[in-house]
Design an enzyme around this catalytic site. Structure first.
Site, short mmCIF file in Angstrom:
data_model
loop_
_atom_site.label_atom_id
_atom_site.label_comp_id
_atom_site.label_asym_id
_atom_site.label_seq_id
_atom_site.Cartn_x
_atom_site.Cartn_y
_atom_site.Cartn_z
N GLN A 71 -3.71 -0.26 5.47
CA GLN A 71 -4.16 -0.86 4.22
C GLN A 71 -4.48 0.19 3.15
OE1 GLN A 71 -6.95 -4.09 6.27
NE2 GLN A 71 -6.43 -4.65 4.18
N HIS A 72 -4.60 -0.31 1.92
CA HIS A 72 -5.17 0.40 0.76
C HIS A 72 -4.27 1.45 0.12
CE1 HIS A 72 -8.64 -1.54 2.41
NE2 HIS A 72 -8.87 -0.62 3.32
N ASP A 226 -3.37 -4.15 8.71
CA ASP A 226 -3.34 -3.88 10.14
C ASP A 226 -4.44 -4.59 10.93
OD1 ASP A 226 -5.28 -2.25 9.00
OD2 ASP A 226 -4.42 -0.37 9.72
#
Length: 466
Positions: A71-72, A226
């Site tokens: 992520q991110h 995830d």
């Protein structure tokens, strides 16, 4: 037999699993490595995905596929869909100053938590966009769209080159700082606050939305972050808190309630089913075990044996595991520390024990925070590479104070993506109920002393900038 594909594009590697859509049985799989670092060009992920797909026997015969991923990460694209610069990943902390500025500019952490369920830290996407705008203005001027790693890979699999076709899902969008899981809407005002102007953003799909199609016509699911994919892949029951010990450590549980934590300890993410996924994340998890093994010159099996040969609490030795700074608590410039070093504790066994306990104490603090914000916690489901350590399995119940279930090792993120793909192919209100192997169960009485020692030591660390 209908087949589905699940893809996990993690920090370290890309995994592809091909499963029976009805039963979840594994048919074939593939894997390829990613380059190290906190800044990676997305082309490396695409190359690894192609290699993993080839090793898994291709996707020509699948009925649906979904991509889950780290992520991110900031994937910045120009108007032609070309990558502007290497992606800044979740574990890149150069935007810590930008995060602090954004908190102040909106009026504090509580304002951010109320707006989007999370409080800025260096991990989140908007802080990286602010860093880009301030430090690389020439690159920032080229950016027309921003997306996340799994969004970009899904888009690439679809064959589109139009940035207007990029799709995402609720779970990954909820980690950007400019999308609200509670309202299911983008906060473009916050994007403009962080980056200085609006951008093309991915369309946020529901649990069974279609993000595109493979060349064979099979639909691509919305994908997931995830952790949300892992929750789907483990088949966790209500009240099962998942503790994942990978590069980062995560503690999360599906919930009907969106938490609002102005301190930022609990992030109010979304899950893959239309609910919420309150989560606590630490930057230092399995890497703590890696570092301890390296320091002692042993492999992980020997590290585990050493840890279990020392007494609970390591006779007062405490390892505070902020080896790469820390996200929870938010101390990006902190370093690790060892406390309670005496003649009695100056041996490999005590250090090994302190490393395992320190890592688990940080995760147990995360569990406490989830419960304080209304999460139900009946059992712990322990997954990830660190869960393979016998010392971790046996010590964890004493720190979490609850039974610990350890499923057989598996690719739970990729499995969650595959289960989502089966849901997309089949339709319906709930994902398919795949059978799962029985987990090992570990139980022990709580040992409060370990948590008390850690609480006393965790604030006494050295700032790496001094």
């Amino acid at each position: 037999m209908a087949l589905v594909a699940g893809i996990d594009s993690s920090t370290q590697s890309c995994k592809v699993v091909i499963r029976d859509a009805e039963t979840g049985a594994l048919v074939r799989q593939g894997r390829a490595s990613h380059p190290d670092g906190t800044e990676v060009h997305p082309d490396a992920w695409w190359s690894a995905l192609q290699s993993a797909i080839e090793e898994a026997g291709g996707l020509d015969d699948v009925a649906a596929a979904s991509v889950a991923g780290q992520q991110h990460g900031m994937v910045a694209l120009d108007e032609n869909g070309e990558v502007v610069r290497p992606a800044l990943l979740w574990n890149d902390t150069r935007s810590a100053g930008a995060a602090a500025d954004l908190i102040a500019e909106l009026g504090g952490g509580e304002k951010w938590a109320e707006a989007v369920g999370i409080v800025p830290v260096a991990s989140f996407t908007l802080t990286k966009l602010r860093w880009l705008a301030r430090n690389e203005p020439a690159n920032a001027a080229k950016v027309a769209a921003v997306c996340l790693p799994h969004d970009w890979l899904t888009w690439k699999l679809s064959g589109s080159t139009d940035i207007a076709d990029i799709k995402t899902d609720r779970s990954d969008a909820s980690g950007t700082l400019y999308w609200s899981a509670k309202t299911n809407e983008y906060r473009r005002d916050l994007l403009e606050l962080g980056f200085g102007r609006d951008l093309v953003l991915p369309e946020v799909l529901g649990p069974t939305g279609i993000a595109g199609h493979l060349p064979n016509g099979a639909p691509l699911g919305p994908g997931a972050g995830d952790n949300a994919a892992a929750a789907l892949g483990t088949g966790a029951l209500p009240g099962d808190v998942i503790v994942s010990i990978g590069t980062s450590g995560t503690v999360f549980v599906s919930s009907d309630v969106a938490p609002v934590d102005g301190r930022g300890t609990v992030a109010g993410f979304a899950d893959t089913t239309g609910r919420f996924l309150p989560i606590v994340v630490t930057l230092n998890a399995a890497r703590v075990l890696d570092a301890a093994a390296k320091l002692l010159g042993v492999d992980h099996d020997e590290l585990s044996r050493l840890a279990l040969s020392a007494p609970a609490g390591a006779d007062g030795m405490v390892l505070v595991p902020y080896l790469e700074g820390e996200r929870t608590p938010n101390r990006p410039d902190a370093t690790g520390a060892i406390h309670g070093l005496t003649l009695k504790t100056s041996d490999p066994a005590h250090l090994a024990r302190a490393a395992v306990e320190g890592m688990l104490c940080a995760l147990a603090d995360g569990l406490d925070a989830l419960v304080a914000h209304g999460a139900e916690a009946n059992r712990i489901v322990l997954v990830g590479g660190g869960a393979r350590s016998e010392a971790v399995r046996r010590i964890a119940p004493a720190l979490f104070g609850k039974p610990v279930l350890v499923p057989p090792p598996g690719e739970y993120v990729a499995d969650g993506a595959a289960r989502q793909a089966a849901w997309v192919a089949r339709g319906g209100d709930t994902p398919p109920a795949w059978s799962a192997a029985s987990p090992e169960v570990y139980e022990d009485d709580p040992v409060p002393l370990i948590r008390e020692q850690y609480a006393a030591a965790q604030n006494a660390v050295i700032d790496r900038t001094r």
